[in-house]
Design an enzyme around this catalytic site. Structure first.
Site, short mmCIF file in Angstrom:
data_model
loop_
_atom_site.label_atom_id
_atom_site.label_comp_id
_atom_site.label_asym_id
_atom_site.label_seq_id
_atom_site.Cartn_x
_atom_site.Cartn_y
_atom_site.Cartn_z
N SER A 243 3.67 2.03 3.29
CA SER A 243 3.90 3.45 3.08
C SER A 243 3.54 3.77 1.62
O SER A 243 3.24 2.87 0.85
CB SER A 243 5.37 3.78 3.31
OG SER A 243 6.15 3.06 2.37
N LYS A 244 3.56 5.02 1.29
CA LYS A 244 3.23 5.44 -0.08
C LYS A 244 4.08 4.69 -1.10
O LYS A 244 3.61 4.32 -2.17
CB LYS A 244 3.46 6.95 -0.24
CG LYS A 244 2.27 7.77 0.23
CD LYS A 244 1.50 8.33 -0.96
CE LYS A 244 0.02 8.52 -0.65
NZ LYS A 244 -0.26 9.30 0.54
#
Ligand code: GLU
Length: 465
Positions: A243-244
């Site tokens: 994820s980010k």
């Protein structure tokens, strides 16, 4: 055999960690075998591709030092070639025009779903000996479909995952050119891999489902089928999809966060590949060792702590001149220039084994290049009457003593003794005066690197001279 690999990113976003690892493995495999590494930009998704993303990919590759031998080739510049191949396939009967309208396809899908079948094109326009095709309707520009084999299996021995098989019955006659003539994704990949004589396709395993279609297409073109190595995905620190917050960021963000490219490369090399227990190795060594046999088929998990550890390791070894330049680049963004400070390489050398990344290094170097103002709190705590007296005596000694670490250390010791202070009771105020901080590397080294003039003027500031 002349090994040829490629990295083929779609420029719809940054070069992220997963892409960088794919690029690294493809690069290393070509290097290992004295082959060629090709960079190909798959920019046919015009709506999602941007020049900024192309640049971000090129920047990321350059920062990592993954140089390509050929390319970058841009698919949008190869349209004429794709059209030529499509025309040839129509001619050869390995592809055909399909006039099914959108409404007909929707109706077909609805029927199949009602029967709980997987939606697929039913081959209504597929020419067969003795089959009567419907009359081409007016106003429905045809797409071009690939004539996929009807039965049998398409299989390959994946160099990471082992044997993979798909039944042809599961693959329908997919579209290779849209009604406006533009070729589709799988088709362009195949023509390129063929034209670019790719021998080993190393890519993410999100492409496994494309591979049987691509192999069938290659065969229809009479092209050799390359070897495939599908890399398992990378999971975040938390074991979830990247994820980010956990690695799904641009490679260039690692630069922003103060990582050295060699640390990121070493880290990526071990992400799903191993050479015994070896953890720390440079790219030269990696290229000598790299093989596809030791890539793990299971997902690799990102471990930020390990990356940080490697980064600290490479910082310790890095050339101080390079570190100074990197820190200088960062300090310049804060309006601090190295120009009239002490020798930045020497300052960097003082700190390279005390920091975890280049931003911390820049922070540590900051006070050497812009005279700090100790906080009121630190001043009250450390710049007390007796300390200031000691500093004044020290200043007098600094005016004439030899400017060498050993002498300087001696001067501090002697002054402390004469003033009835313990070493830290003088050395800490001295640090606060010079750097605005109560701690630093060994004070004699700090003094020597900072230089007499700078030390005296900083002492003046706190002594109020
Ligand atoms: N362009 C594809 C991607 O960015 C890669 C295609 C391939 O490696 O075959 O995911």
């Amino acid at each position: 055999m002349n090994i040829r690999t490629r990295f083929a990113p779609s420029p719809t976003g940054f070069l992220h960690i997963g892409g960088a690892r794919t690029a690294l493995f493809s690069w290393a495999f070509a290097r290992r075998h004295g082959g060629s590494f090709i960079l190909r930009i798959e920019d046919t998704d015009v709506a999602r591709s941007t020049p900024e993303a192309v640049q971000a990919i090129l920047d990321g590759m350059q920062w990592l030092g993954l140089a390509h031998d050929e390319g970058p080739f841009y698919q949008m510049q190869r349209m004429a070639r794709y059209k030529e191949v499509i025309a040839g396939m129509l001619e050869a009967g390995t592809a055909y025009h399909c006039h099914t309208s959108r409404e007909e396809l929707d109706a077909l899908r609805a029927e199949q779903e009602a029967r709980k079948e997987k939606p697929r094109y039913d081959g209504r326009w597929r020419p067969e000996p003795g089959k009567a095709l419907p009359a081409a309707p007016a106003g429905v520009p045809p797409v071009v479909r690939f004539r996929n084999p009807l039965d049998g299996v398409v299989a390959w021995d994946d160099l990471v995952k082992g044997r993979i098989e798909f039944a042809n019955a599961e693959l329908d006659d997919f579209v290779i050119a849209r009604a406006d003539g533009t070729p589709t994704y799988n088709f362009c990949v195949v023509v390129d891999d063929h034209d670019m004589k790719i021998t080993h396709v190393i890519r993410g395993d999100d492409h496994v489902n494309n591979t049987p279609r691509q192999i069938n297409l290659l065969r229809a073109l009479g092209a050799p089928v390359p070897e495939y190595a599908h890399l398992s995905m990378i999971l975040g620190d938390d074991g979830q999809k990247l994820s980010k917050r956990h690695g799904a960021v641009s490679v260039m963000q690692y630069d922003d966060e103060g990582y050295l490219p060699e640390a990121v490369l070493n880290y990526l090399a071990r992400l799903g590949w191993s050479h015994g227990d070896d953890e720390v190795f440079g790219m030269e060594q990696f290229v000598q060792w790299f093989d596809l046999d030791h890539i793990t088929a299971s997902a690799a998990q990102f471990n930020t702590e390990k990356l940080n550890w490697l980064n600290a390791h490479y910082l310790k070894q890095a050339d101080p001149r390079r570190l100074a330049a990197e820190a200088g680049r960062r300090l310049a963004r804060q309006g601090v220039t190295l120009g009239d400070g002490p020798d930045a390489s020497r300052v960097a050398a003082l700190y390279r084994d005390r920091v975890g990344n280049l931003n911390e290094l820049a922070d540590a170097m900051h006070p050497y290049f812009s005279p700090p103002k100790p906080s009121a709190e630190l001043a009250a705590q450390h710049l007390t009457e007796p300390a200031l007296k000691g500093l004044a005596a020290l200043k007098a000694r600094f005016e004439h003593c030899a400017w060498l670490a050993a002498e300087l250390g001696q001067a501090v010791k002697q002054t402390a003794a004469e003033a009835g202070l313990k070493m830290p009771q003088l050395a800490i105020p001295l640090r606060v005066a010079l750097l605005g901080l109560p701690q630093s590397p060994s004070i004699d080294a700090v003094l020597e690197v900072m230089g007499r003039e700078r030390v005296l003027s900083r002492l003046d500031r706190v002594l109020g001279a």
